[in-house]
Scaffold this motif. Sequence first.
Motif, PDB file in Angstrom:
ATOM      1  N   VAL B 184       0.876  -1.185   0.000  1.00 36.53           N
ATOM      2  CA  VAL B 184       0.000   0.000   0.000  1.00 36.53           C
ATOM      3  C   VAL B 184       0.904   1.223   0.000  1.00 36.53           C
ATOM      4  N   HIS B 185       0.814   1.972  -1.082  1.00 40.29           N
ATOM      5  CA  HIS B 185       1.637   3.167  -1.241  1.00 40.29           C
ATOM      6  C   HIS B 185       0.761   4.372  -0.878  1.00 40.29           C
ATOM      7  N   VAL B 186       1.247   5.190   0.050  1.00 42.00           N
ATOM      8  CA  VAL B 186       0.453   6.349   0.496  1.00 42.00           C
ATOM      9  C   VAL B 186       1.266   7.618   0.295  1.00 42.00           C
ATOM     10  N   ASP B 187       0.701   8.581  -0.422  1.00 40.23           N
ATOM     11  CA  ASP B 187       1.335   9.902  -0.443  1.00 40.23           C
ATOM     12  C   ASP B 187       0.367  10.942   0.102  1.00 40.23           C
ATOM     13  N   TYR B 188       0.931  12.076   0.468  1.00 37.70           N
ATOM     14  CA  TYR B 188       0.153  13.071   1.210  1.00 37.70           C
ATOM     15  C   TYR B 188       0.209  14.416   0.493  1.00 37.70           C
ATOM     16  N   PRO B 189      -0.928  15.063   0.316  1.00 39.33           N
ATOM     17  CA  PRO B 189      -0.868  16.419  -0.264  1.00 39.33           C
ATOM     18  C   PRO B 189      -0.223  17.371   0.740  1.00 39.33           C
ATOM     19  N   ASN B 190       0.427  18.389   0.218  1.00 39.04           N
ATOM     20  CA  ASN B 190       1.002  19.401   1.123  1.00 39.04           C
ATOM     21  C   ASN B 190      -0.105  20.091   1.907  1.00 39.04           C
ATOM     22  N   ASP B 191       0.272  20.619   3.072  1.00 39.12           N
ATOM     23  CA  ASP B 191      -0.691  21.412   3.840  1.00 39.12           C
ATOM     24  C   ASP B 191      -1.138  22.614   3.005  1.00 39.12           C
ATOM     25  N   PHE B 192      -2.257  23.175   3.372  1.00 34.93           N
ATOM     26  CA  PHE B 192      -2.844  24.277   2.609  1.00 34.93           C
ATOM     27  C   PHE B 192      -1.838  25.421   2.412  1.00 34.93           C
ATOM     28  N   ASP B 193      -1.115  25.743   3.472  1.00 36.46           N
ATOM     29  CA  ASP B 193      -0.168  26.869   3.392  1.00 36.46           C
ATOM     30  C   ASP B 193       0.955  26.598   2.388  1.00 36.46           C
ATOM     31  N   LEU B 194       1.249  25.333   2.145  1.00 37.82           N
ATOM     32  CA  LEU B 194       2.359  24.975   1.238  1.00 37.82           C
ATOM     33  C   LEU B 194       1.834  24.393  -0.081  1.00 37.82           C
ATOM     34  N   ARG B 195       0.599  24.743  -0.421  1.00 40.71           N
ATOM     35  CA  ARG B 195      -0.035  24.084  -1.580  1.00 40.71           C
ATOM     36  C   ARG B 195       0.638  24.418  -2.910  1.00 40.71           C
ATOM     37  N   PHE B 196       1.336  25.562  -2.971  1.00 40.31           N
ATOM     38  CA  PHE B 196       1.984  25.928  -4.239  1.00 40.31           C
ATOM     39  C   PHE B 196       3.444  25.457  -4.304  1.00 40.31           C
ATOM     40  N   ASP B 197       3.894  24.834  -3.207  1.00 41.61           N
ATOM     41  CA  ASP B 197       5.279  24.341  -3.166  1.00 41.61           C
ATOM     42  C   ASP B 197       5.371  23.043  -3.979  1.00 41.61           C
ATOM     43  N   PRO B 198       6.218  22.997  -5.021  1.00 39.93           N
ATOM     44  CA  PRO B 198       6.273  21.770  -5.835  1.00 39.93           C
ATOM     45  C   PRO B 198       6.887  20.585  -5.086  1.00 39.93           C
ATOM     46  N   GLU B 199       7.674  20.876  -4.034  1.00 44.65           N
ATOM     47  CA  GLU B 199       8.289  19.781  -3.263  1.00 44.65           C
ATOM     48  C   GLU B 199       7.280  19.181  -2.293  1.00 44.65           C
ATOM     49  N   PRO B 200       7.177  17.845  -2.281  1.00 45.91           N
ATOM     50  CA  PRO B 200       6.256  17.253  -1.305  1.00 45.91           C
ATOM     51  C   PRO B 200       6.747  17.495   0.126  1.00 45.91           C
ATOM     52  N   GLN B 201       5.814  17.842   0.978  1.00 45.92           N
ATOM     53  CA  GLN B 201       6.141  18.173   2.362  1.00 45.92           C
ATOM     54  C   GLN B 201       6.524  16.914   3.152  1.00 45.92           C
ATOM     55  N   ARG B 202       5.860  15.798   2.813  1.00 47.85           N
ATOM     56  CA  ARG B 202       6.143  14.533   3.495  1.00 47.85           C
ATOM     57  C   ARG B 202       6.505  13.454   2.483  1.00 47.85           C
ATOM     58  N   GLU B 203       7.376  12.562   2.906  1.00 46.97           N
ATOM     59  CA  GLU B 203       7.751  11.434   2.049  1.00 46.97           C
ATOM     60  C   GLU B 203       6.589  10.443   1.981  1.00 46.97           C
ATOM     61  N   PRO B 204       6.394   9.796   0.838  1.00 50.48           N
ATOM     62  CA  PRO B 204       5.348   8.759   0.777  1.00 50.48           C
ATOM     63  C   PRO B 204       5.717   7.586   1.699  1.00 50.48           C
ATOM     64  N   SER B 205       4.714   6.871   2.158  1.00 47.58           N
ATOM     65  CA  SER B 205       4.985   5.677   2.967  1.00 47.58           C
ATOM     66  C   SER B 205       4.548   4.439   2.184  1.00 47.58           C
ATOM     67  N   VAL B 206       5.266   3.340   2.415  1.00 45.00           N
ATOM     68  CA  VAL B 206       4.923   2.090   1.725  1.00 45.00           C
ATOM     69  C   VAL B 206       4.874   0.967   2.760  1.00 45.00           C
ATOM     70  N   THR B 207       3.759   0.224   2.769  1.00 47.45           N
ATOM     71  CA  THR B 207       3.648  -0.944   3.644  1.00 47.45           C
ATOM     72  C   THR B 207       3.521  -2.175   2.752  1.00 47.45           C
ATOM     73  N   THR B 208       4.497  -3.072   2.859  1.00 48.16           N
ATOM     74  CA  THR B 208       4.494  -4.261   2.003  1.00 48.16           C
ATOM     75  C   THR B 208       4.051  -5.473   2.822  1.00 48.16           C
TER      76      THR B 208
END
Lengths: 347, 236
Positions: B184-208
Amino acid sequence: MSVQTGTQGRWGRLAPGRVWDRFVTWMSAAPRGTISFSLLRILFAMGMLILLVPSWPDRHYLWGAGSWWVDPEASRRGWWEPLMLVFSKTSAFWFDMAYGVLLLLVVLFLIGYRTRWVTPLLLVFWVALSINSTLLVNAGDTVMRIVLFFAIFADLSAHFSVDAWRRRRRAARGLAPRPRPRWVSRWLPHWLEGGWLGNWAHNTVLILCCYQLLLIYSVSSLLKLSGQDWLGGTAIYYALSIDEFHVLPMLSAAVIWATPAILFGSWLTLATQLLFPVLVLWRPTRYITILVLTGMHLGIAVLLGLWPFSLAMIGLDLLLVRDASWRKAATWVMARVTAQGSSRRTS
Amino acid sequence: MTLALLVGYAFVSVAFAAPPSPVRAPVAAVFAPFFSQQWNVFAPDVLKSNRRLQVQVQWREHGELVASDWVDVTDIEFGAVRGIPFPSRISKNSVNATEAYVDRYRALDDEQRKRVRDTFIAATGEGTFRPIPDAELIDQIDDLGDSRSAVVRFLRYDYMLTRFAAAFGTAYFGHEVERVRWRVHVDYPNDFDLRFDPEPQREPSVTTFGWRQPARAPSAEVVAIYTDVIERYANR
C-alpha cells in the motif's frame, strides 16, 4: 382595537385545532410538489444513466464475474438472498440481460412511462446491482435507494412525462381515465391513485423526503463542525487533492490556485448546511439556500465527478419549491421571453 | 399516521446516522441494510492521503519461481477516468478495497501487524509449498494480540485481496500465478499553506505485505475480464 383583533386572529390561526385542520386539508386536498417530484424523477434517472453508461465497458469487472473476489464481504451485508441473484456473477449473458433491463427501466423512468409500475422495479434492479460489490456504493446510491422506496407511494409523473401526455390526450378526447385491469386492482393499493388517500400517501412521501434532506445536511454539517478543515476554510483544497476525484485535473489545479474561492466556498458550504433548518422556514431565504446548494452540488459534480450524488441531492433540494412558485417562475420567464421577442421584431 | 411514520423513520435514521449507540444494534437488526445510512461525506475532515494498491506476483519458469515487477492497480483504474467528465465507477474499486484493508490492518496489535506483513505460505518439507490453513493462521495471529474478531476481519479481506491480486497478476503478466503479494503506497498532499510548493512536504509511505498463495487459480472467464480492462487502460 383593530390591532387587538388582528393579534387575536393571528393567535387564533395558531390554535391547535385550527393548525390540525389546516394540516389535514394540506395533506388530503391535493398532491403537493408535483412539479418538484417530476424534476426529481428526471434528475434521479440522469444520475443513474451517468453511472451506468460510462461504466458499461467495465461492468463485468465491477459488478459481474470479475467482482467474485468481493463475495466474502458482500454476502455478509444481510441483503435478501434472491436480490443478490438478479445480477449473475456466473453468467455474463444473464448479467448483461439484467444490466440491459436496468438501463431500460431508467430510460422509462426518465421519460415517465408507466411510472407507478416502473418505480418499484427500478428500485429492485438498482439495489440488486449496487449490492454485488461492497466497494462501489457511495452516498448518492444510498440517497437514491431510500428516496426511491418512499417515492413508490408518490406521484412522480404528473409533469414532463409520457404518463401526463397520455392522460391529457385521453382527457382531450373526452375519455375517462383508463380503467385498471381487474387483476391489477386486486394487487395494487388502488387508493394510491387519486382521492384523498392517494394525496395523503403522496404528501407523506414529500414530508419524509424533506426530513431526509434535513437529516443529511444537519448530520453532515455537525460532523464538519467538529473537524478543522471546514472551519479553517481549507476543506475544498484537500477534497481537490484526492487522486480519486481528479477527473478533470486541469480544472482541479485551476481551482486550487483560486484561494478566495476555496475559503469562501468552504465556509459557505458549512454555513448553508448548518443553517439549513432555519433558512428553509422563510420563502426568500429558502430559495437562496436552494440556489447556493444547487451551485455547490454542481461544483461537486463537475470537479469531483460525483454526478449521481449531486443530481440526487439537487432533486431532493428542489422538493422545497412549491408548485405555485414553479408556475410563477415559468410565467415570469415566458413574459420575459415574449417581451424580448416582440422588442426584436419591432426593432 | 403521517406523524407516526415520520417519528418512526426519524428514530431509525438517527440511530444509523448518529455516532454509535446501544440503540443502533436492535434498530439495525430490523432495518439494516436497506435503511442503513451515514452522512459523513468529507466530514469531520477530508481524507489527507492518497492510497494506491500495488501488486507483485510470482510464476514458475523451468521449475524456478520468477518475480514480476510491481504493478500499480489503482493508477491503472484512475487512468480510466482522467479527463472524463462523466467517469466510470472503476476509480473506486481498488482504492476503496485498500482503504478497508488498511483500516482492518490498523485494528491489529503491533505484533500481529508484523506477522501479517510476513508470508502466509509454509514449506511442506518435500520441496513444495502450501498456504497455511485458515484455522492455523487465525490461531497464530490471535495468540499475538487481543481481538480474535479483528484477526478474522483482517484475514477475510486479506483472502479477498489474494483472489484479486491473482486475477489481476495473471491477466497482466499472462502467466499462471503461484504467489501474490501487495503493498500500500500512500502519499500526502502538502498542507494548505504549502499548496503551491512543488516539493512534497512529506515522504510517501509504503507498507508491504508478505507472499500469499491463492488456493485456486482464477477462472478463464475472470482472467478474460481483467485482460480486457488492462488492455484498455494500461495499453498492454
